[in-house]
Design a protein around this motif. Structure first.
Motif, PDB file in Angstrom:
ATOM      1  N   ASP A 115      10.273  -5.021   5.259  1.00  0.00           N
ATOM      2  CA  ASP A 115      10.710  -3.646   5.483  1.00  0.00           C
ATOM      3  C   ASP A 115      11.413  -3.543   6.822  1.00  0.00           C
ATOM      4  O   ASP A 115      11.080  -4.268   7.774  1.00  0.00           O
ATOM      5  N   LEU A 116      12.375  -2.625   6.878  1.00  0.00           N
ATOM      6  CA  LEU A 116      13.173  -2.443   8.095  1.00  0.00           C
ATOM      7  C   LEU A 116      12.367  -1.785   9.205  1.00  0.00           C
ATOM      8  O   LEU A 116      12.569  -2.086  10.390  1.00  0.00           O
ATOM      9  N   ASP A 117      11.455  -0.894   8.866  1.00  0.00           N
ATOM     10  CA  ASP A 117      10.721  -0.118   9.861  1.00  0.00           C
ATOM     11  C   ASP A 117       9.493  -0.896  10.349  1.00  0.00           C
ATOM     12  O   ASP A 117       8.630  -1.264   9.555  1.00  0.00           O
ATOM     13  N   PRO A 118       9.387  -1.135  11.661  1.00  0.00           N
ATOM     14  CA  PRO A 118       8.245  -1.915  12.162  1.00  0.00           C
ATOM     15  C   PRO A 118       6.901  -1.226  11.970  1.00  0.00           C
ATOM     16  O   PRO A 118       5.881  -1.901  11.792  1.00  0.00           O
ATOM     17  N   ILE A 119       6.876   0.114  11.972  1.00  0.00           N
ATOM     18  CA  ILE A 119       5.618   0.818  11.753  1.00  0.00           C
ATOM     19  C   ILE A 119       5.154   0.634  10.305  1.00  0.00           C
ATOM     20  O   ILE A 119       3.973   0.396  10.031  1.00  0.00           O
ATOM     21  N   ALA A 120       6.097   0.740   9.373  1.00  0.00           N
ATOM     22  CA  ALA A 120       5.749   0.532   7.965  1.00  0.00           C
ATOM     23  C   ALA A 120       5.296  -0.905   7.731  1.00  0.00           C
ATOM     24  O   ALA A 120       4.309  -1.151   7.020  1.00  0.00           O
ATOM     25  N   ALA A 121       6.008  -1.874   8.322  1.00  0.00           N
ATOM     26  CA  ALA A 121       5.609  -3.277   8.171  1.00  0.00           C
ATOM     27  C   ALA A 121       4.227  -3.514   8.771  1.00  0.00           C
ATOM     28  O   ALA A 121       3.419  -4.278   8.225  1.00  0.00           O
ATOM     29  N   ALA A 122       3.934  -2.858   9.887  1.00  0.00           N
ATOM     30  CA  ALA A 122       2.606  -2.980  10.494  1.00  0.00           C
ATOM     31  C   ALA A 122       1.540  -2.433   9.554  1.00  0.00           C
ATOM     32  O   ALA A 122       0.473  -3.039   9.377  1.00  0.00           O
ATOM     33  N   GLY A 123       1.819  -1.282   8.938  1.00  0.00           N
ATOM     34  CA  GLY A 123       0.870  -0.729   7.976  1.00  0.00           C
ATOM     35  C   GLY A 123       0.658  -1.643   6.790  1.00  0.00           C
ATOM     36  O   GLY A 123      -0.461  -1.777   6.283  1.00  0.00           O
ATOM     37  N   ALA A 124       1.732  -2.299   6.334  1.00  0.00           N
ATOM     38  CA  ALA A 124       1.609  -3.235   5.218  1.00  0.00           C
ATOM     39  C   ALA A 124       0.737  -4.431   5.603  1.00  0.00           C
ATOM     40  O   ALA A 124      -0.084  -4.902   4.793  1.00  0.00           O
ATOM     41  N   ALA A 125       0.899  -4.939   6.820  1.00  0.00           N
ATOM     42  CA  ALA A 125       0.084  -6.072   7.265  1.00  0.00           C
ATOM     43  C   ALA A 125      -1.401  -5.702   7.277  1.00  0.00           C
ATOM     44  O   ALA A 125      -2.260  -6.492   6.863  1.00  0.00           O
ATOM     45  N   VAL A 126      -1.703  -4.499   7.744  1.00  0.00           N
ATOM     46  CA  VAL A 126      -3.088  -4.032   7.726  1.00  0.00           C
ATOM     47  C   VAL A 126      -3.588  -3.922   6.282  1.00  0.00           C
ATOM     48  O   VAL A 126      -4.697  -4.356   5.949  1.00  0.00           O
ATOM     49  N   ASN A 127      -2.756  -3.369   5.422  1.00  0.00           N
ATOM     50  CA  ASN A 127      -3.150  -3.212   4.019  1.00  0.00           C
ATOM     51  C   ASN A 127      -3.407  -4.546   3.339  1.00  0.00           C
ATOM     52  O   ASN A 127      -4.335  -4.680   2.531  1.00  0.00           O
ATOM     53  N   PHE A 128      -2.598  -5.551   3.638  1.00  0.00           N
ATOM     54  CA  PHE A 128      -2.788  -6.859   3.011  1.00  0.00           C
ATOM     55  C   PHE A 128      -4.167  -7.425   3.330  1.00  0.00           C
ATOM     56  O   PHE A 128      -4.777  -8.116   2.507  1.00  0.00           O
ATOM     57  N   LEU A 129      -4.667  -7.129   4.552  1.00  0.00           N
ATOM     58  CA  LEU A 129      -6.002  -7.567   4.920  1.00  0.00           C
ATOM     59  C   LEU A 129      -7.067  -6.734   4.210  1.00  0.00           C
ATOM     60  O   LEU A 129      -8.066  -7.273   3.723  1.00  0.00           O
ATOM     61  N   ILE A 130      -6.855  -5.422   4.152  1.00  0.00           N
ATOM     62  CA  ILE A 130      -7.826  -4.551   3.483  1.00  0.00           C
ATOM     63  C   ILE A 130      -7.940  -4.911   2.011  1.00  0.00           C
ATOM     64  O   ILE A 130      -9.038  -5.005   1.455  1.00  0.00           O
ATOM     65  N   TRP A 131      -6.785  -5.119   1.368  1.00  0.00           N
ATOM     66  CA  TRP A 131      -6.758  -5.361  -0.080  1.00  0.00           C
ATOM     67  C   TRP A 131      -7.063  -6.809  -0.449  1.00  0.00           C
ATOM     68  O   TRP A 131      -7.155  -7.132  -1.632  1.00  0.00           O
ATOM     69  N   ASP A 132      -7.177  -7.689   0.557  1.00  0.00           N
ATOM     70  CA  ASP A 132      -7.534  -9.093   0.327  1.00  0.00           C
ATOM     71  C   ASP A 132      -6.567  -9.746  -0.666  1.00  0.00           C
ATOM     72  O   ASP A 132      -6.980 -10.279  -1.705  1.00  0.00           O
ATOM     73  N   LEU A 133      -5.286  -9.727  -0.311  1.00  0.00           N
ATOM     74  CA  LEU A 133      -4.276 -10.323  -1.183  1.00  0.00           C
ATOM     75  C   LEU A 133      -4.210 -11.845  -1.068  1.00  0.00           C
ATOM     76  O   LEU A 133      -3.449 -12.477  -1.805  1.00  0.00           O
ATOM     77  N   GLY A 134      -4.976 -12.410  -0.151  1.00  0.00           N
ATOM     78  CA  GLY A 134      -5.104 -13.854  -0.144  1.00  0.00           C
ATOM     79  C   GLY A 134      -4.229 -14.579   0.853  1.00  0.00           C
ATOM     80  O   GLY A 134      -3.439 -13.981   1.597  1.00  0.00           O
ATOM     81  N   PRO A 135      -4.322 -15.917   0.860  1.00  0.00           N
ATOM     82  CA  PRO A 135      -3.642 -16.729   1.869  1.00  0.00           C
ATOM     83  C   PRO A 135      -2.136 -16.810   1.702  1.00  0.00           C
ATOM     84  O   PRO A 135      -1.440 -17.232   2.617  1.00  0.00           O
ATOM     85  N   ASN A 136      -1.627 -16.432   0.535  1.00  0.00           N
ATOM     86  CA  ASN A 136      -0.187 -16.535   0.297  1.00  0.00           C
ATOM     87  C   ASN A 136       0.537 -15.203   0.451  1.00  0.00           C
ATOM     88  O   ASN A 136       1.618 -15.009  -0.103  1.00  0.00           O
ATOM     89  N   ALA A 137      -0.056 -14.284   1.200  1.00  0.00           N
ATOM     90  CA  ALA A 137       0.550 -12.973   1.420  1.00  0.00           C
ATOM     91  C   ALA A 137       1.178 -12.930   2.802  1.00  0.00           C
ATOM     92  O   ALA A 137       0.533 -13.251   3.807  1.00  0.00           O
ATOM     93  N   THR A 138       2.454 -12.558   2.872  1.00  0.00           N
ATOM     94  CA  THR A 138       3.165 -12.477   4.143  1.00  0.00           C
ATOM     95  C   THR A 138       3.932 -11.158   4.224  1.00  0.00           C
ATOM     96  O   THR A 138       4.327 -10.586   3.212  1.00  0.00           O
ATOM     97  N   VAL A 139       4.150 -10.711   5.467  1.00  0.00           N
ATOM     98  CA  VAL A 139       4.906  -9.492   5.737  1.00  0.00           C
ATOM     99  C   VAL A 139       5.927  -9.803   6.816  1.00  0.00           C
ATOM    100  O   VAL A 139       5.613 -10.471   7.806  1.00  0.00           O
ATOM    101  N   ALA A 140       7.158  -9.325   6.625  1.00  0.00           N
ATOM    102  CA  ALA A 140       8.209  -9.515   7.614  1.00  0.00           C
ATOM    103  C   ALA A 140       8.883  -8.184   7.887  1.00  0.00           C
ATOM    104  O   ALA A 140       8.980  -7.330   7.003  1.00  0.00           O
ATOM    105  N   CYS A 141       9.352  -8.013   9.114  1.00  0.00           N
ATOM    106  CA  CYS A 141      10.082  -6.805   9.494  1.00  0.00           C
ATOM    107  C   CYS A 141      11.535  -7.192   9.745  1.00  0.00           C
ATOM    108  O   CYS A 141      11.826  -8.018  10.615  1.00  0.00           O
ATOM    109  N   GLY A 142      12.454  -6.616   8.965  1.00  0.00           N
ATOM    110  CA  GLY A 142      13.859  -6.943   9.134  1.00  0.00           C
ATOM    111  C   GLY A 142      14.720  -6.255   8.100  1.00  0.00           C
ATOM    112  O   GLY A 142      14.224  -5.672   7.133  1.00  0.00           O
ATOM    113  N   ASN A 143      16.012  -6.335   8.330  1.00  0.00           N
ATOM    114  CA  ASN A 143      17.003  -5.700   7.454  1.00  0.00           C
ATOM    115  C   ASN A 143      17.458  -6.708   6.407  1.00  0.00           C
ATOM    116  O   ASN A 143      18.104  -7.709   6.725  1.00  0.00           O
TER     117      ASN A 143
END
Length: 337
Positions: free
Chosen positions: A245-273
């Motif tokens: 996602d382009l927005d760093p705040i949204a990407a930060a929220g996604a990173a937190v969610n990936f931990l809450i939802w336990d999406l596993g070791p193959n889950a990654t989040v990147a911030c960029g256009n």
């Protein structure tokens, strides 16, 4: 008139609420046994922050919600959630920045890449804050507890932590309406996301596959997809998930969610256009490998230091060597006599 901020008190993140003095903390309201509706949660957080602080920045209240959602001690049942909520609510206002750092550190050991991506809503904890800001921080924490955040995210079962996207509701409510329009940021409700996942993935999804979204926001569609996999007896931890996602705040929220939802070791989040930078999955994997290497080096160094200190203590106990001057008793003459 605002209530005075309580004096600082020693606390420990791993302290179990049952070892606290009997009964709930003073001035602590009874927390609900049911969860507030998703939209009501975000609106309550935004209202509390703007009413007690008034600043436009949203990283602080979003970081408080993330910290409570990531709290390491997961509970079972309404009674335990109440006890834990009482303990958390009793944290002095001055301790909240340290508490945010402690919770982030616990998860950094497991997934340094996701916590690094979440830094835009956690880094404020390293700064100095005025008493007014500290008051607002604790007010947001109490509001989140009153609206049942532990009942949304505090269960041991990841399926029960994945019913909703609280980070999206929080961030969306905190943003000014004009900012949401300019960013094109609008929350996709859980029921819509669930229906889209069922239609697109079918009744028999594969045991191993991947999902990529180039403008994923805080990951609401990933939450729905993971829940659908669980209902089909498929472990989402075996899938590969990549959100950008382009927005760093949204990407930060996604990173937190990936931990809450336990999406596993193959889950990654990147911030960029995605239009100018393309798919950042490869860069995200590289950054993850570098951060994990750094974590391992720090862990090895810490283990080596602990081992050296233990060896020195054993030698001192055997009388083979003397402690360094700064570690000797103040009354050294009396000790020698």
């Amino acid at each position: 008139m605002r209530r005075p901020i309580p004096p600082p008190r020693r606390h420990c993140l791993n302290h179990h609420p049952e070892s606290s003095p009997a009964g709930p903390a003073r001035h602590t309201p009874r927390f609900p046994t049911r969860r507030s509706p998703d939209a009501a949660f975000g609106e309550a957080i935004a209202d509390t922050w703007h009413r007690t602080h008034g600043a436009k920045r949203l990283d602080i209240p979003a970081g408080i919600v993330a910290t409570l959602a990531l709290w390491p001690t997961k509970t079972e049942g309404a009674w335990h959630a109440q006890q834990l909520a009482d303990f958390i609510a009793n944290q002095p206002a001055e301790k909240w920045p340290d508490t945010v750092g402690e919770v982030a550190s616990v998860h950094w050991v497991q997934r340094p890449d996701l916590i690094s991506t979440a830094a835009p809503i956690l880094r404020w904890a390293e700064d100095e804050h005025s008493p007014d800001t500290l008051y607002a921080i604790k007010a947001v924490a109490l509001t989140a507890l009153k609206h049942g955040i532990l009942h949304h995210t505090g269960d041991r079962d990841p399926a029960l932590r994945s019913d909703t996207d609280l980070m999206s509701w929080t961030i969306t409510a905190l943003r000014h309406r004009g900012d949401r329009s300019w960013l094109g940021e609008f929350h996709t409700t859980s029921d819509v996301a669930d229906a889209m996942s069922r239609l697109s993935m079918g009744a028999h999804p594969p045991a191993v596959s991947s999902l990529y979204e180039c403008a994923g926001g805080t990951g609401g569609m990933f939450r729905a997809a993971a829940q659908h996999l669980r209902t089909c007896s498929v472990d989402p931890r075996r899938w590969t998930w990549h959100l950008q996602d382009l927005d760093p705040i949204a990407a930060a929220g996604a990173a937190v969610n990936f931990l809450i939802w336990d999406l596993g070791p193959n889950a990654t989040v990147a911030c960029g256009n995605v239009l100018s930078q393309g798919d950042l999955h490869t860069q995200a994997l590289k950054a993850r490998a570098e951060l994990e290497e750094l974590r391992d080096r720090l862990a090895d160094k810490a283990a080596s230091t602990v081992a050296q200190l233990r060896t020195l203590r054993m030698l001192e106990d055997l009388g083979i060597c003397s402690p360094p001057p700064h570690a000797r008793p103040e009354n050294s003459d009396q000790s020698a006599a």
